[in-house]
Design a protein around this motif. Structure first.
Motif, PDB file in Angstrom:
ATOM      1  N   ASN A 135      39.704   2.006  60.719  1.00 16.56           N
ATOM      2  CA  ASN A 135      38.784   2.919  60.053  1.00 16.56           C
ATOM      3  C   ASN A 135      37.820   2.190  59.103  1.00 16.56           C
ATOM      4  O   ASN A 135      37.429   2.726  58.082  1.00 16.56           O
ATOM      5  CB  ASN A 135      39.583   3.983  59.292  1.00 16.56           C
ATOM      6  CG  ASN A 135      38.779   5.229  59.037  1.00 16.56           C
ATOM      7  OD1 ASN A 135      37.983   5.644  59.869  1.00 16.56           O
ATOM      8  ND2 ASN A 135      38.979   5.827  57.887  1.00 16.56           N
ATOM      9  N   GLN A 144      31.373   2.920  62.717  1.00  9.69           N
ATOM     10  CA  GLN A 144      32.323   3.376  61.708  1.00  9.69           C
ATOM     11  C   GLN A 144      31.693   4.071  60.513  1.00  9.69           C
ATOM     12  O   GLN A 144      32.385   4.436  59.576  1.00  9.69           O
ATOM     13  CB  GLN A 144      33.153   2.189  61.189  1.00  9.69           C
ATOM     14  CG  GLN A 144      34.196   1.704  62.148  1.00  9.69           C
ATOM     15  CD  GLN A 144      35.311   2.719  62.346  1.00  9.69           C
ATOM     16  OE1 GLN A 144      35.530   3.616  61.556  1.00  9.69           O
ATOM     17  NE2 GLN A 144      36.023   2.588  63.442  1.00  9.69           N
ATOM     18  N   ASN A 175      39.343  12.139  60.348  1.00 11.18           N
ATOM     19  CA  ASN A 175      38.535  11.413  59.380  1.00 11.18           C
ATOM     20  C   ASN A 175      37.042  11.582  59.582  1.00 11.18           C
ATOM     21  O   ASN A 175      36.259  10.870  58.997  1.00 11.18           O
ATOM     22  CB  ASN A 175      38.913   9.936  59.401  1.00 11.18           C
ATOM     23  CG  ASN A 175      40.296   9.728  58.868  1.00 11.18           C
ATOM     24  OD1 ASN A 175      40.710  10.412  57.937  1.00 11.18           O
ATOM     25  ND2 ASN A 175      41.031   8.827  59.460  1.00 11.18           N
TER      26      ASN A 175
END
Length: 188
Positions: A135, A144, A175
């Protein structure tokens, strides 16, 4: 006396005060003092370094349209860029783009950890706690970058526990959507 001029002036004052303040809030989660170095992109106004004491929270306000990054250096350590907290306020579509980048120094795992909007700490989130994870940016062509309409971004520092990070798995699919790096660099 009732006046449209007074009403117009009041509305204008209210609109100006309602404009979002761009803020990055640095949250120390351990017992280490750090200095935060803020590096703007070319043509963007710079800022002085900021000290974040162990366990402290420090909010830093940024100019409208700020594009750049910040990195942390532990007290007594040499000023060497490491893990980057990158942000673009009022980027494409007026949104805030942000990411944690390990491109400069992926071994700097005890300073910048996570980034996320203050008003919605569960998503989107960039970074790792602990490193490594999937991440964060590791290569220039990674996809990202995260996006939010929020203008207050939290950046956690250090290896301690923070309330926002203990209740979720940062490697899960909640996320938020990932975007290409060019958006945090203001290249559309």
């Amino acid at each position: 006396m009732f006046s449209f001029r007074n009403i117009a002036a009041s509305v204008l004052a209210l609109a100006i005060s309602a404009q979002a303040q761009n803020t990055v809030t640095f949250v120390s989660t351990d017992s280490v003092d750090r200095t935060i170095y803020i590096t703007p992109s070319e043509g963007v106004e710079g800022m002085d370094p900021v000290t974040v004491a162990a366990g402290a929270t420090v909010a830093v306000n940024f100019a409208s349209g700020f594009i750049g990054n910040a990195y942390a250096v532990q007290s007594g350590a040499e000023n060497t860029p490491g893990m980057l907290a990158e942000v673009n306020f009022q980027g494409w579509g007026g949104m805030t783009y942000f990411d944690v980048s390990a491109i400069v120094n992926p071994n700097d795992v005890d300073n910048v950890r996570l980034m996320y909007p203050a008003a919605s700490p569960n998503t989107p989130i960039s970074g790792c706690d602990p490193f490594p994870c999937n991440n964060a940016y590791y290569l220039p062509d990674d996809v990202q970058t995260k996006v939010t309409d929020q203008t207050n971004i939290i950046v956690t520092l250090g290896g301690g526990s923070s309330n926002a990070t203990t209740k979720r798995d940062i490697n899960n699919s909640n996320n938020g959507k990932n975007y290409p790096r060019n958006l945090v660099e203001n290249r559309y």
